[in-house]
Design a protein around this motif. Structure first.
Motif, PDB file in Angstrom:
ATOM      1  N   UNK A 117       1.225  -1.330   0.180  1.00 26.84           N
ATOM      2  CA  UNK A 117      -0.122   0.396   0.042  1.00 26.84           C
ATOM      3  C   UNK A 117       0.820   1.642   0.308  1.00 26.84           C
ATOM      4  N   UNK A 118       0.446   2.175  -0.323  1.00 26.53           N
ATOM      5  CA  UNK A 118       1.447   3.696  -0.098  1.00 26.53           C
ATOM      6  C   UNK A 118       1.262   3.632  -1.498  1.00 26.53           C
ATOM      7  N   UNK A 119       1.770   5.624  -1.316  1.00 26.71           N
ATOM      8  CA  UNK A 119       2.723   5.446  -3.075  1.00 26.71           C
ATOM      9  C   UNK A 119       3.948   5.240  -2.936  1.00 26.71           C
ATOM     10  N   UNK A 120       5.057   4.755  -2.314  1.00 24.85           N
ATOM     11  CA  UNK A 120       5.470   4.285  -2.410  1.00 24.85           C
ATOM     12  C   UNK A 120       6.015   2.549  -2.454  1.00 24.85           C
ATOM     13  N   UNK A 121       6.302   2.122  -3.284  1.00 21.35           N
ATOM     14  CA  UNK A 121       5.780   0.433  -3.717  1.00 21.35           C
ATOM     15  C   UNK A 121       7.251   0.311  -3.946  1.00 21.35           C
ATOM     16  N   UNK A 122       8.270  -1.712  -3.819  1.00 18.81           N
ATOM     17  CA  UNK A 122       9.206  -1.773  -3.684  1.00 18.81           C
ATOM     18  C   UNK A 122       9.092  -2.012  -5.289  1.00 18.81           C
ATOM     19  N   UNK A 123       9.727  -1.774  -6.278  1.00 18.58           N
ATOM     20  CA  UNK A 123      10.101  -2.660  -7.753  1.00 18.58           C
ATOM     21  C   UNK A 123      10.248  -4.447  -7.801  1.00 18.58           C
ATOM     22  N   UNK A 124      10.209  -5.283  -8.969  1.00 13.12           N
ATOM     23  CA  UNK A 124      10.610  -6.316  -8.579  1.00 13.12           C
ATOM     24  C   UNK A 124      11.756  -6.477  -7.898  1.00 13.12           C
ATOM     25  N   UNK A 125      12.599  -6.175  -8.566  1.00 17.12           N
ATOM     26  CA  UNK A 125      14.093  -6.440  -7.274  1.00 17.12           C
ATOM     27  C   UNK A 125      14.293  -6.301  -6.473  1.00 17.12           C
ATOM     28  N   UNK A 126      14.207  -5.140  -5.569  1.00 22.04           N
ATOM     29  CA  UNK A 126      13.396  -5.326  -3.994  1.00 22.04           C
ATOM     30  C   UNK A 126      13.231  -6.223  -3.828  1.00 22.04           C
ATOM     31  N   UNK A 127      11.661  -6.042  -4.333  1.00 18.95           N
ATOM     32  CA  UNK A 127      10.545  -7.690  -3.443  1.00 18.95           C
ATOM     33  C   UNK A 127      11.266  -8.933  -3.945  1.00 18.95           C
ATOM     34  N   UNK A 128      11.767  -9.898  -4.971  1.00 19.36           N
ATOM     35  CA  UNK A 128      13.105 -10.623  -4.387  1.00 19.36           C
ATOM     36  C   UNK A 128      14.128 -10.517  -3.839  1.00 19.36           C
ATOM     37  N   UNK A 129      14.796  -9.283  -3.333  1.00 21.92           N
ATOM     38  CA  UNK A 129      15.490  -9.208  -2.463  1.00 21.92           C
ATOM     39  C   UNK A 129      15.024  -9.251  -1.123  1.00 21.92           C
ATOM     40  N   UNK A 130      13.659  -8.600  -0.949  1.00 20.07           N
ATOM     41  CA  UNK A 130      13.115  -9.258   0.576  1.00 20.07           C
ATOM     42  C   UNK A 130      13.010 -10.411   0.419  1.00 20.07           C
ATOM     43  N   UNK A 131      12.338 -11.533  -0.721  1.00 19.41           N
ATOM     44  CA  UNK A 131      11.722 -12.249  -0.165  1.00 19.41           C
ATOM     45  C   UNK A 131      13.395 -13.443  -0.501  1.00 19.41           C
ATOM     46  N   UNK A 132      14.120 -12.600  -0.418  1.00 18.29           N
ATOM     47  CA  UNK A 132      15.773 -13.775  -0.428  1.00 18.29           C
ATOM     48  C   UNK A 132      16.292 -13.873   0.790  1.00 18.29           C
ATOM     49  N   UNK A 133      16.447 -12.241   1.441  1.00 19.05           N
ATOM     50  CA  UNK A 133      16.908 -11.713   2.411  1.00 19.05           C
ATOM     51  C   UNK A 133      15.719 -13.336   3.499  1.00 19.05           C
TER      52      UNK A 133
END
Length: 156
Positions: A117-133
């Motif tokens: 939600x919100x105005x600021x959302x992660x891009x696909x690369x950041x989303x993948x990085x979060x899942x990898x971590x």
């Protein structure tokens, strides 16, 4: 070091038992008071000797991996300042012979769908990085021999 406990209870309830025609239904009790109805998998022991409405150990294994991943993902997303609205994972475990020829949970695939939600959302690369971590930090994934895969998707 931390210890985690569960009490597993089963009662024969007057069944003959030695003929192998006994209920596999039992309960998992946890220190916080939760009681979970459990049973063997209907894939292993047919109904009515298994209770299909109860959780079986194989399902619990898949759920534990998914739950651990979820909790780490939420922590990392929060730290990064991302606002997660909802997270749904349709995780699937595959039971098959392992390298030694014994039946084992050989693969678990996590398929989390995350809505931000919100105005600021992660891009696909950041989303993948979060899942990898999250995967790297997950205690349960670090504890098993099975291959644990994660196939996340963003929900818009």
């Amino acid at each position: 070091m931390a210890e985690y406990t569960a009490r597993i209870t089963w009662q024969r309830q007057g069944e003959a038992f030695v003929d192998k025609r006994y209920s596999r239904r039992h309960d998992w009790l946890f220190d916080g008071g939760a009681r979970v109805p459990a049973s063997s998998s209907p894939h292993v022991v047919r109904v009515p000797l298994s209770d299909a409405s109860a959780v079986d150990p194989e399902e619990a294994f898949v759920a534990a991996l998914s739950s651990c991943h979820l909790l780490w993902f939420l922590d990392y997303a929060s730290q990064a300042g991302w606002l997660v609205d909802d997270y749904v994972d349709d995780a699937v475990g595959v039971m098959a012979p392992n390298a030694q020829g014994r039946m084992a949970m050989t693969r678990v695939t996590l398929r989390p769908r995350v809505r931000f939600a919100g105005d600021k959302r992660p891009d696909s690369a950041e989303h993948e990085r979060l899942h990898h971590a999250a995967h790297e930090a997950c205690y349960i994934a670090n504890s098993v021999r099975s291959e644990v895969l994660c196939e996340p998707s963003l929900v818009e």
